[in-house]
Design a protein around this motif. Structure first.
Motif, PDB file in Angstrom:
ATOM      1  N   GLN A  11       0.978  -1.151   0.045  1.00 35.27           N
ATOM      2  CA  GLN A  11       0.173   0.123   0.124  1.00 35.27           C
ATOM      3  C   GLN A  11       0.788   1.213  -0.090  1.00 35.27           C
ATOM      4  O   GLN A  11       0.683   2.381  -0.769  1.00 35.27           O
ATOM      5  CB  GLN A  11      -0.946  -0.057   1.282  1.00 35.27           C
ATOM      6  N   ASP A  12       1.780   1.340   0.812  1.00 42.84           N
ATOM      7  CA  ASP A  12       2.637   2.675   1.107  1.00 42.84           C
ATOM      8  C   ASP A  12       3.802   2.309   1.920  1.00 42.84           C
ATOM      9  O   ASP A  12       3.812   2.065   2.950  1.00 42.84           O
ATOM     10  CB  ASP A  12       1.806   3.532   1.942  1.00 42.84           C
ATOM     11  N   PHE A  13       4.990   2.076   1.051  1.00 41.33           N
ATOM     12  CA  PHE A  13       6.322   1.542   1.643  1.00 41.33           C
ATOM     13  C   PHE A  13       6.590   2.498   2.739  1.00 41.33           C
ATOM     14  O   PHE A  13       7.201   2.042   3.579  1.00 41.33           O
ATOM     15  CB  PHE A  13       7.059   1.149   0.611  1.00 41.33           C
ATOM     16  N   ALA A  14       6.574   3.793   2.428  1.00 39.93           N
ATOM     17  CA  ALA A  14       7.138   4.791   3.362  1.00 39.93           C
ATOM     18  C   ALA A  14       6.551   4.830   4.647  1.00 39.93           C
ATOM     19  O   ALA A  14       6.902   4.739   5.725  1.00 39.93           O
ATOM     20  CB  ALA A  14       7.438   5.980   2.801  1.00 39.93           C
ATOM     21  N   GLU A 227      26.099  -2.000  -0.877  1.00 40.31           N
ATOM     22  CA  GLU A 227      24.669  -1.476  -1.308  1.00 40.31           C
ATOM     23  C   GLU A 227      23.919  -2.607  -0.948  1.00 40.31           C
ATOM     24  O   GLU A 227      23.996  -3.736  -1.414  1.00 40.31           O
ATOM     25  CB  GLU A 227      24.915  -1.285  -2.699  1.00 40.31           C
ATOM     26  N   ALA A 228      22.798  -2.209  -0.343  1.00 39.76           N
ATOM     27  CA  ALA A 228      21.886  -3.213  -0.012  1.00 39.76           C
ATOM     28  C   ALA A 228      20.532  -2.883  -0.715  1.00 39.76           C
ATOM     29  O   ALA A 228      20.179  -1.678  -0.887  1.00 39.76           O
ATOM     30  CB  ALA A 228      21.560  -3.414   1.520  1.00 39.76           C
ATOM     31  N   MET A 229      19.675  -3.984  -1.001  1.00 40.78           N
ATOM     32  CA  MET A 229      18.233  -3.783  -1.653  1.00 40.78           C
ATOM     33  C   MET A 229      17.321  -3.821  -0.812  1.00 40.78           C
ATOM     34  O   MET A 229      17.097  -4.907  -0.077  1.00 40.78           O
ATOM     35  CB  MET A 229      18.224  -4.378  -3.071  1.00 40.78           C
ATOM     36  N   MET A 230      16.417  -2.567  -0.707  1.00 38.34           N
ATOM     37  CA  MET A 230      15.249  -2.658  -0.181  1.00 38.34           C
ATOM     38  C   MET A 230      14.156  -3.336  -0.705  1.00 38.34           C
ATOM     39  O   MET A 230      14.175  -3.498  -1.935  1.00 38.34           O
ATOM     40  CB  MET A 230      14.913  -1.387   0.622  1.00 38.34           C
ATOM     41  N   GLN A 231      12.877  -3.608  -0.003  1.00 37.50           N
ATOM     42  CA  GLN A 231      12.120  -4.464  -0.574  1.00 37.50           C
ATOM     43  C   GLN A 231      11.208  -3.478  -1.689  1.00 37.50           C
ATOM     44  O   GLN A 231      10.754  -3.964  -2.494  1.00 37.50           O
ATOM     45  CB  GLN A 231      11.010  -5.058   0.556  1.00 37.50           C
ATOM     46  N   ASP A 232      11.508  -2.565  -1.739  1.00 38.93           N
ATOM     47  CA  ASP A 232      10.828  -1.559  -2.529  1.00 38.93           C
ATOM     48  C   ASP A 232      11.624  -1.415  -3.870  1.00 38.93           C
ATOM     49  O   ASP A 232      11.509  -0.801  -4.819  1.00 38.93           O
ATOM     50  CB  ASP A 232      10.160  -0.181  -2.033  1.00 38.93           C
ATOM     51  N   GLY A 233      12.776  -1.935  -3.866  1.00 38.39           N
ATOM     52  CA  GLY A 233      13.712  -1.926  -4.942  1.00 38.39           C
ATOM     53  C   GLY A 233      14.828  -1.092  -4.832  1.00 38.39           C
ATOM     54  O   GLY A 233      15.664  -0.894  -5.680  1.00 38.39           O
ATOM     55  N   HIS A 285      14.195  -7.090   6.012  1.00 44.41           N
ATOM     56  CA  HIS A 285      13.606  -8.221   6.784  1.00 44.41           C
ATOM     57  C   HIS A 285      12.155  -7.853   7.287  1.00 44.41           C
ATOM     58  O   HIS A 285      11.518  -8.891   7.234  1.00 44.41           O
ATOM     59  CB  HIS A 285      14.412  -8.495   7.822  1.00 44.41           C
ATOM     60  N   GLY A 286      11.654  -6.738   7.210  1.00 48.68           N
ATOM     61  CA  GLY A 286      10.169  -6.414   7.701  1.00 48.68           C
ATOM     62  C   GLY A 286       9.219  -6.975   6.778  1.00 48.68           C
ATOM     63  O   GLY A 286       9.496  -7.253   5.756  1.00 48.68           O
ATOM     64  N   ASP A 287       8.051  -7.421   7.370  1.00 43.97           N
ATOM     65  CA  ASP A 287       7.104  -7.645   6.917  1.00 43.97           C
ATOM     66  C   ASP A 287       5.670  -7.056   7.317  1.00 43.97           C
ATOM     67  O   ASP A 287       5.793  -6.029   7.845  1.00 43.97           O
ATOM     68  CB  ASP A 287       6.943  -9.272   6.686  1.00 43.97           C
ATOM     69  N   ASP A 288       4.370  -7.248   6.911  1.00 44.03           N
ATOM     70  CA  ASP A 288       3.162  -6.765   7.068  1.00 44.03           C
ATOM     71  C   ASP A 288       2.739  -6.864   8.543  1.00 44.03           C
ATOM     72  O   ASP A 288       2.035  -6.267   8.790  1.00 44.03           O
ATOM     73  CB  ASP A 288       2.279  -6.923   6.126  1.00 44.03           C
ATOM     74  N   ASP A 289       3.287  -7.781   9.367  1.00 44.98           N
ATOM     75  CA  ASP A 289       3.453  -7.738  10.660  1.00 44.98           C
ATOM     76  C   ASP A 289       4.508  -7.243  11.659  1.00 44.98           C
ATOM     77  O   ASP A 289       4.398  -7.281  12.610  1.00 44.98           O
ATOM     78  CB  ASP A 289       3.220  -9.287  11.024  1.00 44.98           C
ATOM     79  N   GLY A 290       5.276  -6.418  10.798  1.00 45.48           N
ATOM     80  CA  GLY A 290       6.374  -5.763  11.634  1.00 45.48           C
ATOM     81  C   GLY A 290       7.734  -6.145  11.326  1.00 45.48           C
ATOM     82  O   GLY A 290       7.865  -6.590  10.212  1.00 45.48           O
ATOM     83  N   ALA A 445       8.414  -0.720 -15.007  1.00 48.75           N
ATOM     84  CA  ALA A 445       8.386  -1.495 -13.769  1.00 48.75           C
ATOM     85  C   ALA A 445       8.515  -0.447 -12.573  1.00 48.75           C
ATOM     86  O   ALA A 445       9.356  -0.168 -11.885  1.00 48.75           O
ATOM     87  CB  ALA A 445       9.649  -2.251 -13.566  1.00 48.75           C
ATOM     88  N   ALA A 446       7.309   0.749 -12.799  1.00 51.63           N
ATOM     89  CA  ALA A 446       7.554   1.718 -11.769  1.00 51.63           C
ATOM     90  C   ALA A 446       7.634   1.177 -10.195  1.00 51.63           C
ATOM     91  O   ALA A 446       8.073   2.192  -9.549  1.00 51.63           O
ATOM     92  CB  ALA A 446       6.427   2.845 -12.223  1.00 51.63           C
ATOM     93  N   LYS A 447       7.016   0.406  -9.936  1.00 54.58           N
ATOM     94  CA  LYS A 447       6.628   0.071  -8.435  1.00 54.58           C
ATOM     95  C   LYS A 447       7.833  -0.341  -7.922  1.00 54.58           C
ATOM     96  O   LYS A 447       8.419   0.142  -6.625  1.00 54.58           O
ATOM     97  CB  LYS A 447       5.476  -0.761  -8.215  1.00 54.58           C
ATOM     98  N   ASN A 448       8.504  -1.471  -8.564  1.00 53.05           N
ATOM     99  CA  ASN A 448       9.773  -1.965  -7.651  1.00 53.05           C
ATOM    100  C   ASN A 448      10.630  -2.446  -8.946  1.00 53.05           C
ATOM    101  O   ASN A 448      10.689  -3.510  -9.281  1.00 53.05           O
ATOM    102  CB  ASN A 448       9.272  -3.260  -6.995  1.00 53.05           C
ATOM    103  N   PRO A 449      11.356  -1.452  -9.250  1.00 57.82           N
ATOM    104  CA  PRO A 449      12.170  -1.493 -10.444  1.00 57.82           C
ATOM    105  C   PRO A 449      13.586  -2.496 -10.157  1.00 57.82           C
ATOM    106  O   PRO A 449      14.140  -2.715 -11.168  1.00 57.82           O
ATOM    107  CB  PRO A 449      12.287  -0.220 -11.196  1.00 57.82           C
ATOM    108  N   GLY A 450      13.790  -2.290  -9.167  1.00 54.59           N
ATOM    109  CA  GLY A 450      15.072  -2.857  -8.509  1.00 54.59           C
ATOM    110  C   GLY A 450      16.375  -2.160  -9.245  1.00 54.59           C
ATOM    111  O   GLY A 450      16.128  -0.917  -9.437  1.00 54.59           O
ATOM    112  N   TRP A 451      17.342  -2.832  -9.708  1.00 61.32           N
ATOM    113  CA  TRP A 451      18.542  -2.154 -10.190  1.00 61.32           C
ATOM    114  C   TRP A 451      18.842  -2.733 -11.523  1.00 61.32           C
ATOM    115  O   TRP A 451      18.409  -3.914 -11.949  1.00 61.32           O
ATOM    116  CB  TRP A 451      19.806  -2.480  -9.435  1.00 61.32           C
ATOM    117  N   VAL A 452      19.284  -2.073 -12.451  1.00 57.40           N
ATOM    118  CA  VAL A 452      19.908  -2.345 -13.640  1.00 57.40           C
ATOM    119  C   VAL A 452      21.550  -2.570 -13.665  1.00 57.40           C
ATOM    120  O   VAL A 452      22.019  -2.033 -12.751  1.00 57.40           O
ATOM    121  CB  VAL A 452      19.487  -1.643 -14.733  1.00 57.40           C
TER     122      VAL A 452
END
Lengths: 510, 510
Positions: A11-14, A227-233, A285-290, A445-452
């Motif tokens: 819904q809203d990663f931030a 560099e680490a990748m967050m779950q929103d890419g 590591h977080g998920d929708d339960d915290g 891939a607007a929402k979660n484009p990751g890296w190229v």
């Protein structure tokens, strides 16, 4: 499936990120601009990070010191490039006394104005370099291998808990060497300490590599990062290691007599990681339960929740819980005694259970009257919270069986979180051969484009500026050129068309 | 007997103190007014203090947090008495940006003046109390038991390394409770933690007791301290614990609904120790050859010095030293693995030996070619440096015998330093029955008068002021009224002649 947080990552990663921090009682707004209060669960994670990383910093021959919080203005004047780069937004101390303002309040005393203003350290190269210039006289005094755990202040306009705060906590390593080769070796050695620490302790998969020229620490010859990748890419730079050559030594007069009796400038390095790492842990590591805390950095690895009902049988339940705790702390997991606690607060069992789930304790054990009677415990693993049917996966097992399995279970949770991080990062790096492809990728891939992952010719100066501008238009930055490449001759640079010399990672970033 | 330091305690205690710090590489002047650089040996001792004390703070149920470095000016206005008492000399941040001053230097940007100045924390009651007011709503939220390890700044005019510096490191505990009784219990519990820590870990004998009204922390109802005696007979307040009643809760609005549904003010406490403790360790245990570090807080307990001569046989000596180190670190002493290191630097053996003697490493082992050939080691115990004939007491023993004895030897050194501290303090407290006796005592025993132990009627207000002035004329202060007294009815108050209610200790102090 209903989740413990009111907002999901999707819904809203931030908003989800902030919600994890609040619901897990990790930190809160302090009322002081840009500064947070780090609460026990957040600070406990930082203490674990400190302990584990400090051991590795010491094992590689470094010693801890402590240098002043305040740096005289003139120290910054010596290192002009340093100031130009990032150090303008700094907290400046100008007075040393408060007096009544005549209106019932207080004000700085005009009579107590400092002759030379003091800057609250944004980083300590200048003050530590000044000490090095006193310590280093001869080649025999080298290398100097120093680390400091400290608070630093950068007057950030937009702050975000753990990721960017005006005051933050970090360690900063500073070293001086007799040769450029040795200093470069040190730079890469500490990069590797950071990389393996992130993987082994945080369970966060990272790419270690060199930052492009435009992202170098001001005054550095080379800046390397993990560099680490967050779950929103998005990328998060989780640690940096700088080879400073003789630039700082020149400004700070760090010279030594070599074995031949000649005076030489030392080569220096600096490297640091901060409370920002906690932001990475949350967003990896977080998920929708915290939060889900990797066991190695969990303040408590096993939380035992006696389900109390204000009944006489409560005492027996608490006793049983404490016996279990006593059994667990005698076990060893991941190289240390298991950290187990009993949460005997007078609150509802479900409130306590979900409180610990949101905090991300790796294992939550619930104990009710029936468990005591049957010699059992109810086990919830934070990395496997739900069954396939969507119900909470709470497994009743014999207490002694759980005690026997606890260490392996913690090790498995640590490995599982790490494996998930590796998988997510690998799945979200896309090799692309041309600029049009990069544009298309980030448009689609607007929402979660990751890296190229692209080829480039490593342009410098104005040519690099052009590349940076093109990327900026898409809100992209070069993250780093992964270490260990042995050249790249299978195609042209996506920016210049010239022969490529290496591959780089590009993405959006925090 | 020739000693390693160029100045003895007898000659000039203050110069000797500074000389220990310099010669043991513990700290040095930073070039920043009132701030020191704590070097690895000094900081290593602080890390040991932190680790051991932190374990005890956590074992008594407290959790660590981190609060902002900066405190808005308005927070101090709320607590007027607090400011009046000590908090006027503070570093004040007024600007958040530097710009070029047009003369090749830098200056605070007049455009970036803060609307509300920020004070660099001198202590954190105000900012932590503000957090408590958010956290505490119901009796179920109490007690709140928090500790913080942090740097604080007090703009001291006269500074002295470790004892009084503008910036220093400390821990500050802050707690809130539902009742005054519970908060008083907490105050005394932490006083006891400090007392036992000083005795058991620092080997420093202290007297725990209550400070007189005039020495209370501003805003406190009761202030308790541990007082240590330095070798010059002066007192050093080495830790304090304050019962704050509802004074701070009132100013900071820390209120809770009690079990009956009524709103009540919480009772709070605060307690702290600082890097000052290192000053106490130096002045209690140091001798004319430098520092003597109690093994529990020694960064290295056994330092192995291979005596190298730039000869081929050096390699075998270093190997032998490393084998010894490997044997030692497998042993446990004082509850932890032995901390042993090999000093293989390319310096002269005598330089290294005396370097470690001055640093106060508990055991120094020297290894030469002859030791290797004979399977021996040469053992120097820092607490028995010289033989009766005045020569260095270096004992050759079989390596395996030393390995077997090392733990017991470290435990014996810890106990010996403590016993010496107990003996010195006991021998230098003189019970005196009248004021004339006190005057005579401090007139006669000018060099090392120690403390006097006298009866008093515990006057307050103006009567106490008179007492304080009389003492001040002799450069004396009341240190504390030792805890655990059960009354005092065998004579009158030495100041007022009224019936005495307790005994107090009086002396000169740092």
């Amino acid at each position: 499936m209903k989740h413990a947080l009111s907002v999901t990552r999707e819904q809203d990663f931030a908003a989800w990120y902030q919600s994890v921090i609040t619901e897990a009682d990790m930190a809160e707004d302090s009322g002081v601009r840009g500064c947070m209060v780090i609460r026990p669960w957040g600070y406990g994670i930082w203490e674990r990070i400190q302990r584990l990383l400090d051991d590795r910093i010491k094992a590689t021959g470094h010693e801890n010191c402590y240098f002043p919080l305040f740096i005289p203005l003139s120290y910054f004047e010596k290192e002009a490039e340093h100031v130009e780069g990032f150090a303008k937004e700094m907290a400046v101390v100008t007075h040393h006394r408060l007096i009544p303002d005549g209106k019932g309040g207080l004000m700085p005393d005009p009579e107590a104005k400092l002759e030379e203003p003091l800057v609250v350290r944004p980083t300590s190269e200048t003050v530590i370099g000044t000490a090095f210039s006193r310590w280093v006289q001869s080649w025999r005094d080298l290398p100097v291998l120093i680390n400091q755990w400290a608070n630093v202040v950068r007057w950030e306009m937009r702050t975000r808990m753990f990721l960017r705060t005006a005051e933050f906590l970090w360690q900063e390593g500073h070293t001086a060497h007799a040769s450029a080769e040795e200093a470069k070796g040190e730079t890469l050695k500490m990069l590797e300490v950071y990389r393996s620490f992130a993987e082994d302790c945080l369970g966060v998969h990272v790419i270690a590599g060199e930052k492009p020229e435009n992202e170098r620490f001001p005054g550095a010859i080379e800046t390397w990062s993990i560099e680490a990748m967050m779950q929103d890419g998005k990328a998060l730079q989780a640690g940096t290691s700088h080879f400073l050559g003789t630039n700082f030594a020149h400004a700070q007069n760090i010279r030594f007599q070599n074995a031949e009796g000649q005076l030489e400038l030392a080569n220096t390095t600096s490297w640091g990681v901060s409370t920002r790492m906690i932001g990475a842990v949350i967003m990896v590591h977080g998920d929708d339960d915290g939060l889900r805390v990797p066991p190695m950095i969990a303040p408590w690895q096993v939380v035992i929740v006696p389900m109390l009902r204000d009944q006489p049988e409560d005492a027996a339940i608490v006793d049983y819980a404490r016996e279990l705790q006593a059994q667990l702390v005698k076990q060893s997991a991941l190289g240390e005694p298991i950290r187990a606690m009993v949460d005997a607060r007078p609150a509802k069992a479900a409130t306590k259970r979900w409180g610990w789930v949101k905090k991300g304790a790796p294992i939550v054990i619930e104990i009710g009257g029936r468990d005591v009677a049957g010699g059992n415990v109810s086990v919830i693993r934070r990395d496997r919270l739900y069954r396939e049917d969507g119900k909470l996966d709470s497994q009743v097992v014999a207490r002694d069986a759980f005690v026997g399995d606890a260490a392996a279970m913690l090790e498995d949770i640590q490995a599982t979180l790490h494996a998930q991080s590796v998988e997510k990062l690998r799945a979200n790096i896309v090799p692309i051969d041309d600029w049009a492809g990069v544009e298309a990728h980030f448009a689609e891939a607007a929402k979660n484009p990751g890296w190229v992952d692209v080829r480039w010719s490593k342009p410098t100066g104005a040519a690099l500026d052009t590349v940076v501008e093109r990327l900026k238009a898409l809100k992209l930055t070069i993250r780093n050129a992964p270490a260990g490449q042995t050249g790249c001759d299978d195609g042209p640079c996506i920016f210049t068309g010239a022969p490529a010399v290496e591959r780089i990672l590009i993405g959006r970033a925090y």
